[in-house]
Motif scaffolding. Sequence first.
Motif, mmCIF file in Angstrom:
data_model
loop_
_atom_site.group_PDB
_atom_site.id
_atom_site.type_symbol
_atom_site.label_atom_id
_atom_site.label_comp_id
_atom_site.label_asym_id
_atom_site.label_seq_id
_atom_site.Cartn_x
_atom_site.Cartn_y
_atom_site.Cartn_z
ATOM 1 N N THR A 133 52.245 34.062 -35.778
ATOM 2 C CA THR A 133 52.683 34.983 -37.098
ATOM 3 C C THR A 133 51.306 35.089 -38.283
ATOM 4 O OG1 THR A 133 53.031 32.810 -37.470
ATOM 5 C CG2 THR A 133 55.094 33.949 -37.361
ATOM 6 N N ALA A 134 50.028 34.426 -37.640
ATOM 7 C CA ALA A 134 49.217 34.099 -38.464
ATOM 8 C C ALA A 134 48.070 35.222 -37.790
ATOM 9 C CB ALA A 134 48.597 32.470 -39.126
ATOM 10 N N ARG A 135 48.100 35.907 -37.512
ATOM 11 C CA ARG A 135 47.539 37.364 -37.010
ATOM 12 C C ARG A 135 44.849 36.766 -37.547
ATOM 13 N NH1 ARG A 135 49.022 37.749 -32.837
ATOM 14 N NH2 ARG A 135 51.283 38.481 -31.283
ATOM 15 N N ASP A 136 45.658 36.711 -38.608
ATOM 16 C CA ASP A 136 44.079 36.267 -39.225
ATOM 17 C C ASP A 136 43.201 34.818 -38.611
ATOM 18 O OD1 ASP A 136 46.083 34.769 -40.683
ATOM 19 O OD2 ASP A 136 44.911 34.715 -42.629
ATOM 20 N N ARG A 137 44.566 33.769 -38.350
ATOM 21 C CA ARG A 137 43.650 32.576 -37.364
ATOM 22 C C ARG A 137 43.223 33.431 -36.223
ATOM 23 N NH1 ARG A 137 44.814 28.172 -40.604
ATOM 24 N NH2 ARG A 137 42.676 27.495 -39.365
ATOM 25 N N SER A 138 42.126 32.110 -36.058
ATOM 26 C CA SER A 138 41.441 32.327 -34.526
ATOM 27 C C SER A 138 40.995 31.080 -34.156
ATOM 28 C CB SER A 138 40.323 33.174 -34.448
ATOM 29 O OG SER A 138 39.641 32.710 -35.261
ATOM 30 N N ILE A 139 41.263 30.375 -33.055
ATOM 31 C CA ILE A 139 40.344 29.513 -32.572
ATOM 32 C C ILE A 139 39.331 29.831 -31.520
ATOM 33 C CG2 ILE A 139 43.453 28.053 -32.318
ATOM 34 C CD1 ILE A 139 43.141 28.833 -29.447
ATOM 35 N N ALA A 140 39.407 28.444 -31.250
ATOM 36 C CA ALA A 140 38.536 28.253 -29.600
ATOM 37 C C ALA A 140 38.467 27.058 -29.060
ATOM 38 C CB ALA A 140 36.401 27.625 -30.167
ATOM 39 N N VAL A 141 38.437 27.117 -26.942
ATOM 40 C CA VAL A 141 39.117 25.742 -26.873
ATOM 41 C C VAL A 141 37.857 25.475 -26.428
ATOM 42 C CG1 VAL A 141 40.929 25.442 -24.911
ATOM 43 C CG2 VAL A 141 41.801 27.504 -26.660
ATOM 44 N N GLU A 142 37.823 24.280 -26.011
ATOM 45 C CA GLU A 142 36.732 23.256 -25.295
ATOM 46 C C GLU A 142 37.471 22.555 -24.475
ATOM 47 O OE1 GLU A 142 35.515 20.251 -28.355
ATOM 48 O OE2 GLU A 142 34.554 22.031 -29.198
ATOM 49 N N GLY A 143 36.992 22.266 -23.060
ATOM 50 C CA GLY A 143 37.023 22.086 -21.794
ATOM 51 C C GLY A 143 36.382 20.978 -21.712
ATOM 52 N N HIS A 144 36.928 19.555 -20.843
ATOM 53 C CA HIS A 144 35.930 18.318 -21.070
ATOM 54 C C HIS A 144 36.918 17.797 -19.759
ATOM 55 C CE1 HIS A 144 34.476 18.508 -24.961
ATOM 56 N NE2 HIS A 144 35.890 18.515 -25.421
ATOM 57 N N CYS A 145 35.692 16.846 -19.038
ATOM 58 C CA CYS A 145 36.482 15.964 -18.029
ATOM 59 C C CYS A 145 36.085 14.574 -17.872
ATOM 60 C CB CYS A 145 35.496 16.611 -16.521
ATOM 61 S SG CYS A 145 35.454 18.164 -16.622
ATOM 62 N N ASP A 146 36.596 13.592 -17.219
ATOM 63 C CA ASP A 146 36.002 12.178 -17.151
ATOM 64 C C ASP A 146 34.592 12.523 -16.181
ATOM 65 O OD1 ASP A 146 35.929 12.130 -14.349
ATOM 66 O OD2 ASP A 146 38.556 11.524 -15.269
ATOM 67 N N GLU A 147 33.586 11.301 -16.726
ATOM 68 C CA GLU A 147 32.497 10.784 -16.107
ATOM 69 C C GLU A 147 32.473 11.435 -14.301
ATOM 70 O OE1 GLU A 147 30.628 7.296 -16.452
ATOM 71 O OE2 GLU A 147 32.537 6.114 -15.913
ATOM 72 N N ARG A 148 33.680 10.732 -13.999
ATOM 73 C CA ARG A 148 33.424 10.660 -12.317
ATOM 74 C C ARG A 148 33.783 12.360 -11.534
ATOM 75 N NH1 ARG A 148 38.788 8.424 -10.723
ATOM 76 N NH2 ARG A 148 39.345 9.540 -12.648
ATOM 77 N N GLY A 149 32.004 12.489 -10.737
ATOM 78 C CA GLY A 149 31.995 13.708 -10.099
ATOM 79 C C GLY A 149 30.928 14.084 -10.734
ATOM 80 N N THR A 150 30.638 15.244 -10.336
ATOM 81 C CA THR A 150 28.997 15.910 -10.279
ATOM 82 C C THR A 150 28.675 16.686 -11.927
ATOM 83 O OG1 THR A 150 29.695 17.778 -8.904
ATOM 84 C CG2 THR A 150 28.374 15.674 -7.667
ATOM 85 N N ARG A 151 28.285 16.597 -12.340
ATOM 86 C CA ARG A 151 28.355 16.982 -13.334
ATOM 87 C C ARG A 151 28.220 19.115 -13.343
ATOM 88 N NH1 ARG A 151 26.306 13.351 -17.401
ATOM 89 N NH2 ARG A 151 25.076 11.941 -16.002
ATOM 90 N N ASP A 152 27.325 19.689 -12.591
ATOM 91 C CA ASP A 152 27.933 21.316 -13.180
ATOM 92 C C ASP A 152 29.195 21.258 -12.358
ATOM 93 O OD1 ASP A 152 25.434 22.075 -13.456
ATOM 94 O OD2 ASP A 152 24.576 21.057 -11.792
ATOM 95 N N TYR A 153 29.631 20.244 -11.196
ATOM 96 C CA TYR A 153 31.377 20.784 -10.993
ATOM 97 C C TYR A 153 32.254 20.844 -12.605
ATOM 98 C CZ TYR A 153 35.349 20.717 -8.376
ATOM 99 O OH TYR A 153 36.930 21.299 -8.040
ATOM 100 N N ASN A 154 32.014 19.484 -12.464
ATOM 101 C CA ASN A 154 32.472 19.865 -13.628
ATOM 102 C C ASN A 154 32.580 20.201 -14.693
ATOM 103 O OD1 ASN A 154 34.055 17.083 -13.044
ATOM 104 N ND2 ASN A 154 32.489 15.541 -14.122
ATOM 105 N N LEU A 155 31.197 21.064 -15.602
ATOM 106 C CA LEU A 155 31.037 22.017 -15.954
ATOM 107 C C LEU A 155 32.492 22.978 -15.687
ATOM 108 C CD1 LEU A 155 29.343 21.657 -18.437
ATOM 109 C CD2 LEU A 155 27.386 23.179 -17.042
ATOM 110 N N ALA A 156 32.394 23.310 -14.419
ATOM 111 C CA ALA A 156 33.126 24.383 -13.990
ATOM 112 C C ALA A 156 34.289 23.856 -14.304
ATOM 113 C CB ALA A 156 33.057 24.451 -12.580
ATOM 114 N N LEU A 157 35.130 22.478 -14.092
ATOM 115 C CA LEU A 157 36.329 22.112 -14.207
ATOM 116 C C LEU A 157 36.940 22.223 -15.256
ATOM 117 C CD1 LEU A 157 38.784 21.224 -12.616
ATOM 118 C CD2 LEU A 157 37.681 18.568 -12.707
#
Lengths: 340, 124, 437
Positions: free
Chosen positions: B46-70
Amino acid sequence: MSALMRMLGQRTGERSSSINEATSAGAVPAKRTAPTDALPAPVKQGNDRQRVRLAGARSPHGWRWLAGVLALYSFSSVHGAAPVEESVAESVAEKAAPSRGPVSEGQRNATIPVTSPAPTTPGAAPSTSQLGQLFYQLQLLRDEVQRLNGVIEEQQNQIERLAREQHERYLGLDRRIAELSGGTIASGGPGVPAVNTGSVRPEVIADPSSGQPGETPTERGTYESAYEMMQRHEYESAAEIFQRLIDEYPNGQYAPSAFYWLGELHRKNGDPEAARQSFVLVVDLYPDHNKVPDALYKLGVVYTQLDEPDRAIEYLDRVVREYPDSTAASLAQQHAAELR
Amino acid sequence: MDDEGVPYDEDTGRPLSRVVHFDFDKAVLRPADIRVLEQHAAFLSTARDRSIAVEGHCDERGTRDYNLALGEKRANAVAEFLTAAGVRRSQIADVVSYGEEQPVDVGSNEDAWAKNRRAVLVYQ
Amino acid sequence: MRVPLWGACLAASLIAARVFALETIIINQGYDNPTKIAVVPFETLDSTDAGIADVVSFDLARSGQFDPLPRENMLSFPARIEDVFFRDWRILGIEYVVVGRLRSQPNGDFSVAYHLLDVFNERELTTRRIDAQPPQLRDVAHSIADDVYEHITGIPGAFSTKILYVLAKNAGTSYATYELKLADSDGARARTLFESDEPLLSSSWAPDGRRVAYVSFEGRRPAIIIQDIVTGARSRVAEYRGLNSAPVFSPDGNRLALVLSRDGNAEIYVKDLLTDELRRITRYPSAIDTEPSWTADGTGLIFTSDRGGRPQIYRIDLTNSMVERLTFEGDYNARARLLPDGKNLVYVHRRKGTYHIAWQNLERDEGIRVLTATPLDESPSIAPNGTMLIYATQVGGRGILAVVSIDGRVKYRLPSAEGDVREPAWSPYMDAFSPGT
């Protein structure tokens, strides 16, 4: 349509040896689509602004394609056209369950995504729309496709490993006999580990033809005792018993194998001509027996010993031509290459 | 974060949660979170003038680059759902993953990890 | 003669204490019978800083393969072959002795000459003279350690190498800072290559040892940067929509493998650094393909993918796009690196909920070996001679760097004073004084 393919996670372009074939054989018919249909053309620099999105982005009625995907997926599954309303958890669980059994510990804690329907607030919150349900199902299915792909990869690996082990066992036995006879011709060639150099693999325990129906206990017992003698390096007694087995049970279950081992023992005993005769009998009398490729290979070896390399190559080539997937074929190929 | 100009829960009247959470090594939206995202989608439709950004995050376990992709996979799951639910592509200004680099809880325990495995809607 | 020599040594040892402030290193394990060696303090005739022998001894010690004789146990301090009484060293059980001397030149440069001696056979194994400038003192010492190591073990030493890592302070807060650091392989002489308020990660070396690549969030979005470590010049090589991560240089240094999601999901690409041409390598919709690493001949990549539901290591042949899965043990195997021989693989492996560095031989089917024991080990990076690897781990809630030998027997930690240290990358060979160069 292409975006749907993408969501289902089918693979295109990249080839994945035999694993790929295994997957494309059944699970998701969408895989059969031409690669060009499913993915943007190979990347060219410059248009990085453009980013391929889901079809839903273009269609205001997102649920329609979702339903399409699910229908497509259900159709391809063992259940036939499952109704879209069917509970996701149930359908996924059903699909996942059969794959758990045969998959050994390599499959470990196969997380079936059914467990994820996490904290829901019962009653209070409005129920998820059809779109939401479909999206949820789609996610689970996509996960499931990947998980199954993993199972296939693991099984493929196990098959390859088993085949390799079998091959090595074969070479091991072959080499051991060759070593004891002082001959080197039948040895596995460079790079093939001898069976007793630190390997913990089980020794060959029985001939593959044992245990077939129709055998008599005495016949089997005789064969096994001869086989064991051979393993204990009591070659002379083993040869006598193999000969007796052939005399007593000429049409028996173990006659072809007995001929084969007799040939092998003759060869070790430095009598390539007697060996040749035994191997020829295996090939001529029991053309459908599983010892035939081995016997053919051994004929190649024997003719080499008899200083008839042309005949040898003839037999070796025959193994490769007629039994290309046999372990004997790879040995034959190697041996023929050495002769040429 | 400023709550002004963001969508409200239709029943409670409170601002809608802008964070969704994920299981370990997963990017599957949970049904409860899907319901929340549906309300965001309804608002954005309904509010077509509004926009958003979506951020994705992970916990610290596992490798950094894999988590970046996850993290990216998680943010994409949210964006995919929103667009499927009628939000215009142009309303999703950005989808970005920070992997495990920006935890909300720096602890090394299950609680902290569960909080950190998230995607966040940022109204612009 | 004897007295002034002692005096010089004393002075040298005092100064050495400063050069050698790395005693926080812990060697956890070692070999049963490390080679006994004595690196005699180098003779100096003036006030020039020495400490060379200490650095050499320390390099050899942290390989785990050597047990250098402490200076206080030495019976004499010869500087020339003719001053060496082999019998004395034999009594101490010493197998090799290094003696040398340092001389200043009128122009301020200095020269070092040394000999490596085999005590039992009473013969010289090698001798070398190095001319250098004062700031290169440590470089000279590392070069000597490399030379000694190679003559005794037959394997080139990697003590002259550098390491790259990220130092994060206050991560997870609004005043976080991230520094890309360059240091000697023993952690000494660290300097900052780049500093940002936003995360830095995935540092890697070009084979020329001059350029490094890394991911920077300085623009609040990930971008791949290549930086010249000598001039400091930076260039942005990838800043596409979505992910830009995991850059690794090809063995010839002309291409960069990287991970982009510009086509929808994380896929591996190769960018030709000469023509800027970008080629997509993996094609697997909806799955993560990341953490590429080159095979030694540059014709293939190994990478992490969750196409099988869980992250595992795969190899792709760049000539025919054939993909092969390499890891089958466990449900989390990621960030693999090949040893220089191309036959051995190390990667992050999850076992019972904790993350360790594991080793696997690709040719022999003998399972994997877990090399580390701390719970959150990651980012293995292999020394160019393939004997050791550096990795990031956590001790007391703080990120530190540690080194483990490929056989898992030798382990030590690099000292770190503050912040979280992570994302190490071991440089290629860079011995400026190598006899070959």
